[in-house]
Design an enzyme around this catalytic site. Structure first.
Site, PDB file in Angstrom:
ATOM      1  CG  ASN A 172      60.066  47.635  92.771  1.00 35.98           C
ATOM      2  OD1 ASN A 172      60.877  47.303  93.630  1.00 35.98           O
ATOM      3  ND2 ASN A 172      60.301  48.609  91.901  1.00 35.98           N
ATOM      4  CD1 TRP A 173      57.166  44.894  98.097  1.00 33.01           C
ATOM      5  CD2 TRP A 173      58.343  44.053  99.800  1.00 33.01           C
ATOM      6  NE1 TRP A 173      56.471  43.819  98.583  1.00 33.01           N
ATOM      7  CE2 TRP A 173      57.176  43.281  99.636  1.00 33.01           C
ATOM      8  CE3 TRP A 173      59.237  43.705 100.813  1.00 33.01           C
ATOM      9  CZ2 TRP A 173      56.877  42.186 100.443  1.00 33.01           C
ATOM     10  CZ3 TRP A 173      58.954  42.614 101.618  1.00 33.01           C
ATOM     11  CH2 TRP A 173      57.775  41.870 101.433  1.00 33.01           C
TER      12      TRP A 173
ATOM     13  CG  HIS B 174      62.483  50.377  88.389  1.00 34.85           C
ATOM     14  ND1 HIS B 174      62.488  51.704  88.764  1.00 34.85           N
ATOM     15  CD2 HIS B 174      61.225  49.924  88.625  1.00 34.85           C
ATOM     16  CE1 HIS B 174      61.289  52.031  89.214  1.00 34.85           C
ATOM     17  NE2 HIS B 174      60.500  50.970  89.143  1.00 34.85           N
TER      18      HIS B 174
ATOM     19  CD  GLU C  12      57.596  50.295  86.478  1.00 36.97           C
ATOM     20  OE1 GLU C  12      56.843  50.013  87.411  1.00 36.97           O
ATOM     21  OE2 GLU C  12      58.788  50.588  86.639  1.00 36.97           O
TER      22      GLU C  12
ATOM     23  N   GLY D  34      55.036  56.672  91.099  1.00 42.36           N
ATOM     24  CA  GLY D  34      55.027  57.338  92.396  1.00 42.36           C
ATOM     25  C   GLY D  34      54.440  58.738  92.389  1.00 42.36           C
TER      26      GLY D  34
ATOM     27  CB  SER E  70      50.293  55.733  89.866  1.00 45.04           C
ATOM     28  OG  SER E  70      51.336  56.612  90.247  1.00 45.04           O
TER      29      SER E  70
ATOM     30  N   GLY F 168      54.160  51.473  95.310  1.00 47.08           N
ATOM     31  CA  GLY F 168      53.634  51.874  96.621  1.00 47.08           C
ATOM     32  C   GLY F 168      52.504  51.018  97.136  1.00 47.08           C
TER      33      GLY F 168
END
EC number: 5.3.1.1
Length: 251
Positions: A9-10, A95, A167, A173, A213, A235
């Site tokens: 996921n950019w 998300h 998640e 992050g 993460s 990331g």
């Protein structure tokens, strides 16, 4: 056996030019990899150049969001019909950043999930608790509501093409990761919810990713758990080296 599935996921990173160049490097880095499904989910403007760069590769194209209508007066939105026409296979829905910053509700996410299936897109449906909810001991209650409301009206046949990404919001992050045991406990709980909704046969086909993460250092421990079938990577998906290491670590 469920095939591992790693999706990148950019988020709001990489221009179309940067994205196409990145993907060409990634294809080369993963050209000999098999036994795992891989997808990248660039921002909307980069979907077409990334799609062209991915032609003939072993990497699938995903999107990060969509509207539930085919078309209409919805300024700034992108429809499932448009994504399908480009050649998108997966779409991230629900998300935590969409829920937190754009007010997306379980009911709206449910509309999007059903629309995705209607248009032949495979949802990556995100669920997870906040730090406050975890500290209050209501993780499973929160996730149960998200799963049941998000999948209302979805058929067992459709659910075969579903991916769920667990998640924990507090791990996204932040560098913090749920322990593999904690992640497994919630992923197992999600699978049992799927059994109630769709039966054991279908529930055992649904892939459940962990997100939050995910790094090359923790993928092996996570993927070793019986109900964790891959990762939704944030990331670490923005660098060829780290994303490649995660993909290879999942096999």
């Amino acid at each position: 056996m469920r095939k591992p599935f790693i999706a990148g996921n950019w988020k709001m990173y990489k221009t179309p030019v940067e994205a196409a160049g990145f993907v060409r490097e990634l294809i080369d880095s993963l050209k000999d990899v098999s036994g795992v499904d891989v997808a990248v989910c660039p921002p909307f403007p980069a979907l077409w150049p990334v799609k062209e760069a991915l032609e003939g590769s072993n990497i699938a194209l995903g999107a990060q969001n969509m509207h539930f209508e085919k078309e209409g007066a919805f300024t700034g939105e992108v429809s499932p019909a448009m994504l399908q026409d480009i050649g998108v296979k997966y779409v991230i829905l629900g998300h935590s950043e969409r829920r937190a910053y754009f007010g997306e509700t379980d009911e709206l996410i449910n509309q999007k999930i059903k629309a995705a299936f209607t248009w032949g897109l495979n949802p990556i449906f995100c669920v997870g608790e906040t730090l406050e909810e975890r500290e209050r001991g209501i993780t499973k209650a929160v996730v149960e509501i998200q799963v049941l409301k998000g999948l209302a009206g979805v058929t067992a046949e459709q659910a075969e093409n579903l991916t769920i990404a667990y998640e924990p919001v507090w791990a996204i992050g932040t560098g913090k990761t749920a322990t593999p045991d904690d992640a497994q406990e919630v992923c197992q709980f999600i699978r049992e919810l799927l059994v109630k909704l769709f039966g054991r046969e279908i529930a055992d086909k649904v892939r459940i990713q962990y997100g939050g993460s995910v790094k090359p250092e923790n993928i092996k421990e996570l993927i070793a758990k019986p109900d964790i079938d891959g990762a939704l990577v944030g990331g670490a998906s923005l660098k060829v080296e780290s994303f490649t290491a995660i993909v290879k670590g999942s096999i």
